[in-house]
Design an enzyme around this catalytic site. Structure first.
Site, PDB file in Angstrom:
ATOM      1  N   TRP A  24       0.976  -1.049  -0.018  1.00 41.89           N
ATOM      2  CA  TRP A  24       0.094  -0.162  -0.001  1.00 41.89           C
ATOM      3  C   TRP A  24       0.797   0.937  -0.054  1.00 41.89           C
ATOM      4  O   TRP A  24       1.940   1.391   0.575  1.00 41.89           O
ATOM      5  CB  TRP A  24      -1.031   0.013   1.381  1.00 41.89           C
ATOM      6  CG  TRP A  24      -1.747   1.262   1.294  1.00 41.89           C
ATOM      7  CD1 TRP A  24      -2.622   1.732   0.489  1.00 41.89           C
ATOM      8  CD2 TRP A  24      -2.033   1.727   2.476  1.00 41.89           C
ATOM      9  NE1 TRP A  24      -3.168   2.857   0.987  1.00 41.89           N
ATOM     10  CE2 TRP A  24      -2.795   2.964   2.098  1.00 41.89           C
ATOM     11  CE3 TRP A  24      -1.749   1.637   4.142  1.00 41.89           C
ATOM     12  CZ2 TRP A  24      -3.587   3.701   3.060  1.00 41.89           C
ATOM     13  CZ3 TRP A  24      -2.266   2.541   4.966  1.00 41.89           C
ATOM     14  CH2 TRP A  24      -3.105   3.348   4.894  1.00 41.89           C
ATOM     15  N   LYS A  78      -7.022  -7.470  -4.237  1.00 43.24           N
ATOM     16  CA  LYS A  78      -8.229  -7.224  -3.602  1.00 43.24           C
ATOM     17  C   LYS A  78      -8.962  -6.508  -4.659  1.00 43.24           C
ATOM     18  O   LYS A  78      -8.761  -5.468  -5.520  1.00 43.24           O
ATOM     19  CB  LYS A  78      -7.946  -6.196  -2.549  1.00 43.24           C
ATOM     20  CG  LYS A  78      -6.965  -6.841  -1.768  1.00 43.24           C
ATOM     21  CD  LYS A  78      -6.685  -5.856  -0.317  1.00 43.24           C
ATOM     22  CE  LYS A  78      -5.503  -6.353   0.578  1.00 43.24           C
ATOM     23  NZ  LYS A  78      -4.546  -5.692   0.154  1.00 43.24           N
ATOM     24  N   HIS A 111     -12.099  -6.042  -0.704  1.00 42.65           N
ATOM     25  CA  HIS A 111     -11.280  -4.986   0.164  1.00 42.65           C
ATOM     26  C   HIS A 111     -11.858  -4.621   1.447  1.00 42.65           C
ATOM     27  O   HIS A 111     -11.207  -4.284   2.196  1.00 42.65           O
ATOM     28  CB  HIS A 111     -10.779  -3.866  -0.890  1.00 42.65           C
ATOM     29  CG  HIS A 111      -9.403  -3.273  -0.527  1.00 42.65           C
ATOM     30  ND1 HIS A 111      -8.603  -2.739  -1.206  1.00 42.65           N
ATOM     31  CD2 HIS A 111      -8.841  -2.946   0.892  1.00 42.65           C
ATOM     32  CE1 HIS A 111      -7.497  -2.284  -0.428  1.00 42.65           C
ATOM     33  NE2 HIS A 111      -7.512  -2.228   0.643  1.00 42.65           N
ATOM     34  N   SER A 198      -1.220  -3.332   8.302  1.00 38.97           N
ATOM     35  CA  SER A 198      -0.450  -2.232   9.337  1.00 38.97           C
ATOM     36  C   SER A 198       0.192  -2.792  10.650  1.00 38.97           C
ATOM     37  O   SER A 198      -0.152  -2.164  11.747  1.00 38.97           O
ATOM     38  CB  SER A 198      -1.498  -0.926   9.517  1.00 38.97           C
ATOM     39  OG  SER A 198      -1.999  -0.657   8.430  1.00 38.97           O
ATOM     40  N   LEU A 200       2.801  -2.442  11.814  1.00 36.32           N
ATOM     41  CA  LEU A 200       3.537  -1.312  12.507  1.00 36.32           C
ATOM     42  C   LEU A 200       2.735  -0.139  12.697  1.00 36.32           C
ATOM     43  O   LEU A 200       3.254   1.150  13.140  1.00 36.32           O
ATOM     44  CB  LEU A 200       4.949  -0.901  11.808  1.00 36.32           C
ATOM     45  CG  LEU A 200       5.623  -2.095  11.136  1.00 36.32           C
ATOM     46  CD1 LEU A 200       6.794  -1.612  10.355  1.00 36.32           C
ATOM     47  CD2 LEU A 200       6.323  -2.786  12.466  1.00 36.32           C
ATOM     48  N   SER A 241       7.311  -1.544   3.309  1.00 36.29           N
ATOM     49  CA  SER A 241       8.561  -0.765   3.552  1.00 36.29           C
ATOM     50  C   SER A 241       8.948  -0.591   1.978  1.00 36.29           C
ATOM     51  O   SER A 241       9.006  -1.663   1.275  1.00 36.29           O
ATOM     52  CB  SER A 241       9.541  -1.169   4.404  1.00 36.29           C
ATOM     53  OG  SER A 241      10.857  -0.198   4.113  1.00 36.29           O
ATOM     54  N   ILE A 247      13.298  -3.627   4.830  1.00 35.42           N
ATOM     55  CA  ILE A 247      12.584  -4.876   4.133  1.00 35.42           C
ATOM     56  C   ILE A 247      13.264  -5.998   4.712  1.00 35.42           C
ATOM     57  O   ILE A 247      12.635  -6.949   5.085  1.00 35.42           O
ATOM     58  CB  ILE A 247      12.667  -4.683   2.487  1.00 35.42           C
ATOM     59  CG1 ILE A 247      11.732  -3.503   2.259  1.00 35.42           C
ATOM     60  CG2 ILE A 247      12.300  -5.964   2.068  1.00 35.42           C
ATOM     61  CD1 ILE A 247      12.083  -3.263   0.670  1.00 35.42           C
ATOM     62  N   GLU A 248      14.701  -6.095   4.764  1.00 35.11           N
ATOM     63  CA  GLU A 248      15.514  -7.010   5.247  1.00 35.11           C
ATOM     64  C   GLU A 248      15.151  -7.274   6.986  1.00 35.11           C
ATOM     65  O   GLU A 248      14.993  -8.238   7.327  1.00 35.11           O
ATOM     66  CB  GLU A 248      17.113  -7.025   4.870  1.00 35.11           C
ATOM     67  CG  GLU A 248      17.727  -8.180   5.357  1.00 35.11           C
ATOM     68  CD  GLU A 248      18.989  -8.087   4.381  1.00 35.11           C
ATOM     69  OE1 GLU A 248      19.327  -7.176   3.955  1.00 35.11           O
ATOM     70  OE2 GLU A 248      19.723  -9.392   4.598  1.00 35.11           O
ATOM     71  N   GLU A 249      15.161  -6.235   7.431  1.00 32.26           N
ATOM     72  CA  GLU A 249      14.990  -6.148   9.016  1.00 32.26           C
ATOM     73  C   GLU A 249      13.656  -6.723   9.333  1.00 32.26           C
ATOM     74  O   GLU A 249      13.670  -7.525  10.395  1.00 32.26           O
ATOM     75  CB  GLU A 249      15.155  -4.737   9.430  1.00 32.26           C
ATOM     76  CG  GLU A 249      14.558  -4.581  10.994  1.00 32.26           C
ATOM     77  CD  GLU A 249      14.467  -3.094  11.153  1.00 32.26           C
ATOM     78  OE1 GLU A 249      15.350  -2.089  10.533  1.00 32.26           O
ATOM     79  OE2 GLU A 249      13.925  -2.581  12.358  1.00 32.26           O
TER      80      GLU A 249
END
Ligand code: NAP
Length: 273
Positions: A24, A78, A111, A198, A200, A241, A247-249
């Protein structure tokens, strides 16, 4: 990393990788292309998009160019929340298939139960008709699994009472301090996998002092603790991200939180809904 390759098994037996890559607000073009390529390079094999995000075509290009076989990647998209008419749904579904350049979706979601311009408005009758179209796609194999998003208990009860296939997934806003108790319990009882979007809180969790305290204690980042928290509850996290290091973290979540740490995270309520 097991979180990227381990799977939940949906009620129909389809496997879905436990960590998905959210897309998103990643603009179509180089941003969506590069973020998806990075995610695939890191090892993500589950991509979450939507017709409404406008980036299906760039994601498809990134998947094609990655050289990873299509069947190794789980693609969710979606039907836009605004579409509550079956003939429009057929048209928009065709656009999605063309943009994603695939003959099947791994998961297709409604959606939301209502258009974003009138959140909470009642479209139960239209959702039942849309769901019958989704059942057609499922029977034809065009969608390997089908589900909903942003549905509450009332929405789920009305849909399942009037249709044959119980949704395989409900994708809802789910993060520390916003764990959607009644909807989550209803879904578990009916073998509907809960996906947490979401995780985070769209960035809202990252400055939380209590999560930071626990993250420091276990030697992880706030984002990793926040994502891991969902997995501890068997809720599938979909972090987003565009930053390669993040993205890796966000994928390095193969650790366990203790019961004590989970209880401390459960007690956090000020995460800003
Ligand atoms: N079904 C629905 O209605 C619905 C609604 C919303 C979201 N979703 C899905 O859920 C996905 C995730 O939700 P979301 O996009 O709201 O956000 P999120 O994953 O909760 O948070 C993303 C935000 O956090 C930042 N971030 C990511 N990892 C980080 C890290 N390790 N350290 C610090 N900051 C970090 C990102 O910044 P950078 O990108 O700049 O790194 C971005 O600003 C969406 O992309 C979408 O696929 C679905």
């Amino acid at each position: 990393m097991p979180a990227l390759t381990d799977t939940f098994v949906l009620s129909n037996g389809v496997h879905i990788q436990k960590l998905g890559f959210g897309t998103w607000q990643i603009p179509d073009g180089p941003d969506a292309y590069n973020a998806t390529r990075t995610a695939l390079d890191v090892g993500y094999r589950h991509i979450d998009t939507a017709r409404a995000y406008g980036n299906e075509a760039s994601i498809a290009r990134a998947i094609r160019d990655s050289g990873i076989p299509r069947d190794d990647i789980f693609i969710t998209t979606k039907l836009p929340a605004e579409i509550k008419d079956v003939s429009r749904a057929r048209e928009v579904h065709a656009q999605t298939m063309a943009a994603l350049d695939t003959d099947h979706l791994d998961l297709y979601l409604i959606h939301a139960p209502w258009p974003w311009t009138s959140i909470g408005s009642d479209h139960k009758a239209e959702n039942i008709e849309i769901w019958k179209f989704f059942e057609e796609l499922y029977d034809a194999g065009t969608a390997r699994s089908i589900g909903v998003s942003n549905f509450d208990v009332d929405d789920l009860e009305s849909l399942t009472a009037a249709t044959d296939v119980v949704p395989h997934v409900n994708q809802i806003r789910w993060f520390i301090g916003n764990t959607q108790g009644p909807t989550t319990a209803w879904c578990k009882e009916h073998e509907i996998l809960v996906e947490g979007y979401s995780p985070l809180a769209t960035g809202g969790l990252l400055d939380n002092a209590e999560i930071k305290r626990i993250a420091d204690k276990v030697g992880k980042t706030v984002a990793q603790v926040a994502i891991r928290y969902l997995l501890e509850y068997d809720v599938l996290p979909l972090p987003k991200s565009t930053t390669p290091s993040r993205i890796e973290e966000n994928a390095a979540v193969d650790f366990e939180l203790s019961a004590e740490d989970i209880a401390a995270l459960d007690a956090i309520t000020d995460t800003g809904r």
